[in-house]
Design a protein around this motif. Structure first.
Motif, PDB file in Angstrom:
ATOM      1  N   TYR A  59      73.675  51.233  18.174  1.00 18.99           N
ATOM      2  CA  TYR A  59      72.927  50.569  17.103  1.00 18.99           C
ATOM      3  C   TYR A  59      73.918  49.630  16.413  1.00 18.99           C
ATOM      4  N   LEU A  60      73.513  48.402  16.132  1.00 18.33           N
ATOM      5  CA  LEU A  60      74.435  47.401  15.612  1.00 18.33           C
ATOM      6  C   LEU A  60      74.471  47.309  14.087  1.00 18.33           C
ATOM      7  N   PHE A  61      73.347  47.605  13.432  1.00 15.40           N
ATOM      8  CA  PHE A  61      73.260  47.486  11.973  1.00 15.40           C
ATOM      9  C   PHE A  61      72.483  48.660  11.389  1.00 15.40           C
ATOM     10  N   PRO A  62      72.784  49.029  10.155  1.00 14.40           N
ATOM     11  CA  PRO A  62      71.860  49.908   9.432  1.00 14.40           C
ATOM     12  C   PRO A  62      70.660  49.071   8.994  1.00 14.40           C
ATOM     13  N   TYR A  63      69.518  49.693   8.849  1.00 20.68           N
ATOM     14  CA  TYR A  63      68.308  48.959   8.468  1.00 20.68           C
ATOM     15  C   TYR A  63      68.290  48.791   6.949  1.00 20.68           C
ATOM     16  N   ASN A  64      68.961  47.742   6.467  1.00 19.04           N
ATOM     17  CA  ASN A  64      68.988  47.472   5.028  1.00 19.04           C
ATOM     18  C   ASN A  64      67.998  46.361   4.678  1.00 19.04           C
ATOM     19  N   GLU A  65      67.978  45.955   3.434  1.00 20.97           N
ATOM     20  CA  GLU A  65      67.009  44.951   2.992  1.00 20.97           C
ATOM     21  C   GLU A  65      67.240  43.593   3.659  1.00 20.97           C
ATOM     22  N   ALA A  66      68.493  43.249   3.889  1.00 21.07           N
ATOM     23  CA  ALA A  66      68.792  41.954   4.521  1.00 21.07           C
ATOM     24  C   ALA A  66      68.290  41.928   5.960  1.00 21.07           C
ATOM     25  N   ILE A  67      68.539  42.999   6.701  1.00 19.59           N
ATOM     26  CA  ILE A  67      68.046  43.096   8.077  1.00 19.59           C
ATOM     27  C   ILE A  67      66.522  43.079   8.086  1.00 19.59           C
ATOM     28  N   LYS A  68      65.921  43.842   7.181  1.00 21.84           N
ATOM     29  CA  LYS A  68      64.464  43.910   7.092  1.00 21.84           C
ATOM     30  C   LYS A  68      63.875  42.517   6.872  1.00 21.84           C
ATOM     31  N   GLU A  69      64.458  41.759   5.948  1.00 22.82           N
ATOM     32  CA  GLU A  69      63.951  40.416   5.644  1.00 22.82           C
ATOM     33  C   GLU A  69      64.089  39.477   6.841  1.00 22.82           C
ATOM     34  N   LYS A  70      65.245  39.513   7.498  1.00 26.89           N
ATOM     35  CA  LYS A  70      65.489  38.581   8.606  1.00 26.89           C
ATOM     36  C   LYS A  70      64.621  38.911   9.816  1.00 26.89           C
ATOM     37  N   ILE A  71      64.428  40.183  10.109  1.00 24.20           N
ATOM     38  CA  ILE A  71      63.571  40.546  11.237  1.00 24.20           C
ATOM     39  C   ILE A  71      62.122  40.191  10.921  1.00 24.20           C
ATOM     40  N   TYR A  72      61.701  40.397   9.675  1.00 21.53           N
ATOM     41  CA  TYR A  72      60.331  40.018   9.309  1.00 21.53           C
ATOM     42  C   TYR A  72      60.136  38.505   9.426  1.00 21.53           C
ATOM     43  N   THR A  73      61.134  37.733   8.985  1.00 16.99           N
ATOM     44  CA  THR A  73      61.013  36.269   9.058  1.00 16.99           C
ATOM     45  C   THR A  73      60.934  35.805  10.507  1.00 16.99           C
ATOM     46  N   LEU A  74      61.699  36.448  11.374  1.00 21.84           N
ATOM     47  CA  LEU A  74      61.633  36.135  12.811  1.00 21.84           C
ATOM     48  C   LEU A  74      60.312  36.581  13.404  1.00 21.84           C
ATOM     49  N   LYS A  75      59.968  37.843  13.181  1.00 23.42           N
ATOM     50  CA  LYS A  75      58.812  38.461  13.838  1.00 23.42           C
ATOM     51  C   LYS A  75      57.493  38.101  13.162  1.00 23.42           C
ATOM     52  N   GLY A  76      57.468  38.195  11.855  1.00 21.13           N
ATOM     53  CA  GLY A  76      56.220  37.992  11.128  1.00 21.13           C
ATOM     54  C   GLY A  76      55.906  36.548  10.806  1.00 21.13           C
ATOM     55  N   PHE A 114      71.154  52.039  26.164  1.00 26.29           N
ATOM     56  CA  PHE A 114      70.239  51.376  25.226  1.00 26.29           C
ATOM     57  C   PHE A 114      71.027  50.642  24.158  1.00 26.29           C
ATOM     58  N   LEU A 115      70.390  49.593  23.620  1.00 30.40           N
ATOM     59  CA  LEU A 115      70.998  48.754  22.588  1.00 30.40           C
ATOM     60  C   LEU A 115      69.907  48.379  21.596  1.00 30.40           C
ATOM     61  N   VAL A 116      70.100  48.780  20.331  1.00 27.94           N
ATOM     62  CA  VAL A 116      69.097  48.549  19.282  1.00 27.94           C
ATOM     63  C   VAL A 116      69.749  47.782  18.145  1.00 27.94           C
ATOM     64  N   VAL A 117      69.044  46.804  17.615  1.00 27.72           N
ATOM     65  CA  VAL A 117      69.605  45.987  16.538  1.00 27.72           C
ATOM     66  C   VAL A 117      69.875  46.838  15.291  1.00 27.72           C
ATOM     67  N   ALA A 118      68.853  47.585  14.816  1.00 35.39           N
ATOM     68  CA  ALA A 118      69.005  48.300  13.546  1.00 35.39           C
ATOM     69  C   ALA A 118      68.416  49.696  13.609  1.00 35.39           C
ATOM     70  N   LYS A 119      69.090  50.619  12.946  1.00 35.12           N
ATOM     71  CA  LYS A 119      68.653  52.013  12.889  1.00 35.12           C
ATOM     72  C   LYS A 119      68.277  52.352  11.462  1.00 35.12           C
ATOM     73  N   VAL A 120      67.059  52.876  11.280  1.00 42.04           N
ATOM     74  CA  VAL A 120      66.634  53.362   9.956  1.00 42.04           C
ATOM     75  C   VAL A 120      67.279  54.720   9.734  1.00 42.04           C
ATOM     76  N   GLU A 121      68.043  54.832   8.656  1.00 43.78           N
ATOM     77  CA  GLU A 121      68.736  56.081   8.363  1.00 43.78           C
ATOM     78  C   GLU A 121      67.755  57.101   7.807  1.00 43.78           C
ATOM     79  N   ALA A 122      67.885  58.342   8.275  1.00 47.90           N
ATOM     80  CA  ALA A 122      67.025  59.423   7.788  1.00 47.90           C
ATOM     81  C   ALA A 122      67.329  59.698   6.315  1.00 47.90           C
ATOM     82  N   LYS A 123      66.274  59.901   5.538  1.00 50.60           N
ATOM     83  CA  LYS A 123      66.461  60.164   4.097  1.00 50.60           C
ATOM     84  C   LYS A 123      66.496  61.668   3.843  1.00 50.60           C
TER      85      LYS A 123
END
Length: 204
Positions: A52-69, A195-204
């Motif tokens: 996994y390359l990044f933790p799923y933080n707000e910056a990653i969330k925003e950039k993936i949404y802008t790309l995908k959504g 396997f290679l994943v961009v971001a991993k959501v950390e368990a709360k």
């Protein structure tokens, strides 16, 4: 030398490292990289090694949404740009099998965002794993996510027989889709799976 600009914030990219000097495809400035907070985590899932390359933080969330959504395809390259050379060497000779997607969403944005993210590795990309019915992972509850394998199928599986296969995805939350896809890939008897994943959501 031509000035390069960050695809995330449009600021000029400072040539202040050997990496920046040698890689003309570098498209992310140091400030944006720090915001994305890269943190490579290696892990085994059902006996398969991966990263996994990044933790799923707000910056990653925003950039993936802008790309995908929002369909901003220019952002596709930012996620691997600082890792590209290392990943290309690490996975030389592999075939990529990407995560399944909703065909309607891909058609609406005119590209598959996962495929665009990993294109820079220069590896063949296969779309073998399909959804039996259209669904969004975010719409499933925990119990439904654990049964996600029942909603997936694999086609043309002979294409990965005795090949080295790299499964890729953008986000891993519970890991249920990752496990289901790896199980389907194993049926094709590949020589090796990673396997290679961009971001991993950390368990709360």
């Amino acid at each position: 030398m031509t000035t390069r600009f960050c695809k995330a914030c449009f600021a000029p990219i400072k040539i202040n490292s050997l990496h920046a000097l040698l890689d003309p495809s570098l498209c992310l400035c140091d400030r944006c990289l720090k915001t994305l907070a890269p943190k490579i985590v290696t892990k085994k899932v059902d006996g398969v090694k991966g990263m996994y390359l990044f933790p799923y933080n707000e910056a990653i969330k925003e950039k993936i949404y802008t790309l995908k959504g929002c369909g901003d395809i220019e952002l596709a390259n930012i996620f691997l740009t600082y890792y590209r050379y290392d990943l290309k060497n690490r996975f030389r000779g592999y075939i990529i099998v990407r995560a399944p997607s909703n065909i309607e969403a891909d058609q609406a944005r005119e590209f598959n965002h996962v495929e665009e993210i990993f294109k820079s590795l220069g590896l063949p990309i296969l779309n073998l794993i399909k959804k039996r019915i259209a669904f969004k992972q975010s719409d499933l509850n925990r119990a439904e996510r654990e049964q996600v394998g029942e909603k997936l199928m694999v086609e043309d599986i002979a294409k990965i027989y005795h090949k080295k296969v790299l499964f890729v995805d953008d986000i891993s939350t519970s890991g249920s889709t990752l496990r289901a896809c790896l199980a389907l890939i194993k049926k094709g008897q590949p020589r090796r799976i990673r396997f290679l994943v961009v971001a991993k959501v950390e368990a709360k």
